[in-house]
Design an enzyme around this catalytic site. Structure first.
Site, PDB file in Angstrom:
ATOM      1  N   GLU A 133      -2.672 -20.093 -14.953  1.00 34.15           N
ATOM      2  CA  GLU A 133      -2.716 -18.728 -14.432  1.00 34.15           C
ATOM      3  C   GLU A 133      -3.898 -18.551 -13.487  1.00 34.15           C
ATOM      4  O   GLU A 133      -5.006 -19.023 -13.757  1.00 34.15           O
ATOM      5  CB  GLU A 133      -2.854 -17.759 -15.609  1.00 34.15           C
ATOM      6  N   PHE A 134      -3.670 -17.853 -12.391  1.00 37.25           N
ATOM      7  CA  PHE A 134      -4.761 -17.446 -11.508  1.00 37.25           C
ATOM      8  C   PHE A 134      -5.247 -16.071 -11.946  1.00 37.25           C
ATOM      9  O   PHE A 134      -4.450 -15.141 -12.095  1.00 37.25           O
ATOM     10  CB  PHE A 134      -4.304 -17.385 -10.054  1.00 37.25           C
ATOM     11  N   ILE A 135      -6.531 -15.948 -12.168  1.00 38.51           N
ATOM     12  CA  ILE A 135      -7.129 -14.673 -12.568  1.00 38.51           C
ATOM     13  C   ILE A 135      -7.992 -14.168 -11.427  1.00 38.51           C
ATOM     14  O   ILE A 135      -8.877 -14.877 -10.934  1.00 38.51           O
ATOM     15  CB  ILE A 135      -7.969 -14.821 -13.849  1.00 38.51           C
ATOM     16  N   ASP A 237     -18.392 -25.834 -23.690  1.00 41.21           N
ATOM     17  CA  ASP A 237     -19.190 -26.022 -22.469  1.00 41.21           C
ATOM     18  C   ASP A 237     -19.453 -24.662 -21.844  1.00 41.21           C
ATOM     19  O   ASP A 237     -19.161 -24.428 -20.663  1.00 41.21           O
ATOM     20  CB  ASP A 237     -18.449 -26.941 -21.499  1.00 41.21           C
TER      21      ASP A 237
END
Length: 333
Positions: A133-135, A237
């Site tokens: 998904e692109f946020i 991380d």
């Protein structure tokens, strides 16, 4: 600011511009080449797009290349690596899925394949890719909200198998060994500190830090007295480059190196994360602080200093050695 579901900020060097070209060709002009472009194939089949309208390179760090694919169906974020096989991204996808399933803090939604076309795979010219998904990111949000939702993820993400993860993955580009263990002190000593120390000995011939580090490992059990440690799902991380906020100011964490471990280990990159008092106060309201937290804090920083030494060279050696020497004095070892 423009959203980029990418990792790696000031603690890592910036990476070069992507080599993927822009394209707005409709589906019927690209189908013939799809077998040579698994990313395009996934988007035009599993992604339910009929047309890719724009491909844009986006910023990030020094390990992977990042691209934003805009289509008539949705926007997708794609990471590629020209030299590492799909195992690295398979580990990332499993981590994203595990965090997503807790239904606590927002992460880039991992896409699942319903056919032989995979959202993680090998590139025909070598290397690998992952599609997610692109946020679209917004301005900086509340650190208190970040702390609260991170604690909720730790509280919800439990493992009946002990400490470890389903697969080995990477921390940066360093292998991270996740073989299951029922003993946290053993796991952290062998699979985290010990593994990094062996890499330093083999890569740099640094027997001094290796020997001192192993002396610490053999004597660190007393730092965990009266502490009940349950396996919690960790991002693994968590530093400033892997933290963002969406357009609704909700925190987003990305680029994980997930495993199940002691919740305090999540703060190992705090020296490069900028966590403030409001973050910790909100976190400890959900996950109460354990006895001896302050004494163990640097032990969890040590893993990441050792990893940075392995990745980027001896500039991080003095910080790691200082932590080791401090503990050896404290423990009289």
């Amino acid at each position: 600011m423009a959203g980029v579901v990418a990792s790696l900020s000031l603690c890592y060097s910036s990476r070069p511009n992507l080599l993927l070209r822009s394209s707005s060709r409709p589906k019927h002009l690209t189908m013939a080449a799809m077998s040579e472009d698994p990313i395009r194939e996934w988007i035009l089949t599993e992604g339910k797009a009929s047309q890719i309208t724009k491909i844009t390179s986006v910023g990030g760090g020094c390990i992977n290349l990042a691209t934003h694919y805009q289509t008539d169906a949705a926007s997708f974020f794609v990471k590629t690596n020209r030299s590492i096989g799909p195992e690295m991204f398979e580990g990332e996808a499993l981590g994203l899925e595990a965090m997503y399933e807790t239904k606590t803090i927002r992460v880039p939604k991992p896409h699942k394949a319903n056919s032989c076309v995979k959202q993680v795979g090998a590139l025909p010219t070598g290397g690998s890719y992952i599609i997610m998904e692109f946020i679209d990111f917004g301005s900086r949000g509340s650190q208190a909200e970040l702390g609260r939702k991170l604690a909720e993820m730790h509280k919800a993400g439990k493992s009946s198998k002990g400490f470890g993860f389903e697969v080995d993955n990477t921390i940066g580009s360093t292998p991270q060994i996740n073989t299951w263990s029922s003993d946290w002190i053993e796991f952290y000593g062998e699979k985290r500190l010990g593994y990094q120390l062996k890499l330093l000995r083999d890569q740099y011939g640094d027997t001094a830090i290796y020997l001192k580090g192993y002396t610490l490992i053999q004597n660190m059990a007393s730092l965990f007295e009266n502490v009940v440690i349950e396996p919690c799902l960790l991002h693994g991380d968590l530093w400033s480059g892997n933290i963002a906020y969406d357009k609704n100011s909700e925190p987003v964490i990305l680029d994980p190196a997930c495993y199940y471990g002691h919740n305090e280990a999540e703060f190992g990159m705090s020296w490069c994360a900028g966590f403030g008092e409001s973050f910790y106060n909100a976190y400890f309201k959900v996950m109460p602080k354990e006895e001896g937290f302050e004494k163990r804090r640097d032990l969890y920083l040590l893993y990441h200093y050792l990893n940075h030494y392995n990745l980027f060279g001896s500039g991080y050696r003095s910080s790691a050695m200082s932590i080791i020497d401090g503990y050896l004095r404290m423990l009289k070892a």
